[in-house]
Write an enzyme that holds these catalytic residues in place. Sequence first.
Site, PDB file in Angstrom:
ATOM      1  N   HIS A 134       5.361  14.726 -38.469  1.00 53.03           N
ATOM      2  CA  HIS A 134       5.277  15.293 -37.121  1.00 53.03           C
ATOM      3  C   HIS A 134       4.173  16.350 -37.016  1.00 53.03           C
ATOM      4  CE1 HIS A 134       8.822  13.025 -36.315  1.00 53.03           C
ATOM      5  NE2 HIS A 134       9.470  13.629 -37.307  1.00 53.03           N
ATOM      6  N   CYS A 192      14.277  26.250 -13.677  1.00 51.62           N
ATOM      7  CA  CYS A 192      14.120  26.135 -12.228  1.00 51.62           C
ATOM      8  C   CYS A 192      15.159  25.143 -11.735  1.00 51.62           C
ATOM      9  CB  CYS A 192      12.690  25.763 -11.855  1.00 51.62           C
ATOM     10  SG  CYS A 192      12.121  24.155 -12.413  1.00 51.62           S
ATOM     11  N   GLY A 193      14.987  24.585 -10.553  1.00 44.21           N
ATOM     12  CA  GLY A 193      16.002  23.686 -10.020  1.00 44.21           C
ATOM     13  C   GLY A 193      16.149  22.423 -10.849  1.00 44.21           C
ATOM     14  N   THR A 194      15.031  21.788 -11.142  1.00 46.35           N
ATOM     15  CA  THR A 194      15.038  20.540 -11.912  1.00 46.35           C
ATOM     16  C   THR A 194      14.492  20.712 -13.326  1.00 46.35           C
ATOM     17  OG1 THR A 194      12.822  20.032 -11.132  1.00 46.35           O
ATOM     18  CG2 THR A 194      14.668  19.152  -9.830  1.00 46.35           C
ATOM     19  N   HIS A 220      11.168  17.150 -33.876  1.00 48.62           N
ATOM     20  CA  HIS A 220       9.984  16.287 -33.930  1.00 48.62           C
ATOM     21  C   HIS A 220       8.770  16.880 -33.213  1.00 48.62           C
ATOM     22  CE1 HIS A 220      12.175  12.217 -34.868  1.00 48.62           C
ATOM     23  NE2 HIS A 220      12.585  13.212 -35.635  1.00 48.62           N
ATOM     24  N   ASP A 275      13.083  30.700 -11.756  1.00 51.79           N
ATOM     25  CA  ASP A 275      12.831  30.978 -10.342  1.00 51.79           C
ATOM     26  C   ASP A 275      14.200  31.262  -9.716  1.00 51.79           C
ATOM     27  OD1 ASP A 275      14.046  28.536  -9.940  1.00 51.79           O
ATOM     28  OD2 ASP A 275      12.373  27.623  -8.856  1.00 51.79           O
TER      29      ASP A 275
HETATM   30  C1  RB5 Z   1      12.849  25.318  -5.754  1.00 51.37           C
HETATM   31  O1  RB5 Z   1      13.390  24.966  -4.549  1.00 51.37           O
HETATM   32  C2  RB5 Z   1      12.590  24.105  -6.618  1.00 51.37           C
HETATM   33  O2  RB5 Z   1      11.552  23.351  -6.085  1.00 51.37           O
HETATM   34  C3  RB5 Z   1      12.277  24.536  -8.022  1.00 51.37           C
HETATM   35  O3  RB5 Z   1      13.338  25.278  -8.507  1.00 51.37           O
HETATM   36  C4  RB5 Z   1      12.059  23.453  -9.058  1.00 51.37           C
HETATM   37  O4  RB5 Z   1      13.074  22.501  -9.012  1.00 51.37           O
HETATM   38  C5  RB5 Z   1      10.741  22.842  -9.125  1.00 51.37           C
HETATM   39  O5  RB5 Z   1      10.441  21.984  -9.962  1.00 51.37           O
END
Ligand code: RB5
Length: 148
Positions: A134, A66-68, A99, A9
């Site tokens: 596994h 993505c961000g996280t 695994h 994203d």
């Molecule tokens: C975007 O702001 C953020 O929510 C997205 O990149 C992600 O971290 C979602 O899990």
Amino acid sequence: MMGVFIASDHAGVGAKKILLQHLQKWGHKPIDLGPGTEERIDYPLKAQELISQMTVDPNCCGILICGTGIGMSMAANRYRGIRAALCTTAEQAKMAKGHNDSNVLCLGARVTSEEEIVEIVKAWIETPFEGGRHTHRLSLFTNLGSEP
Ligand code: RB5
């Protein structure tokens, strides 16, 4: 060499660019599914796009950023046959392949440094699935569904 699809994203565009360079350097031919700019794009849509590309080649793998990494992994794991692993260390990445035979790697560009992200991807790409016990454990996934 297996096909490597990669998508993100808006939060993962920078990390994706760096990974593309490294993947090419390591001899892969990554397929970039975008985006090419940091304009906001909802991560479930990019996860869906990558998984739909992956169905064409059963031996390919995918990288979602993505961000996280959390949203991407949640979205990707909605799809049958997808084993998406969110990794924050190279050690986790080795286990996630060795695994768990993960076929999608999820990364968080806002919580993991670019250096770590490169190390994680290298470890994941280079580690083979160990098979053996596994394989049986993964076969049990088939029966997991909407009911407990
Ligand atoms: C975007 O702001 C953020 O929510 C997205 O990149 C992600 O971290 C979602 O899990």
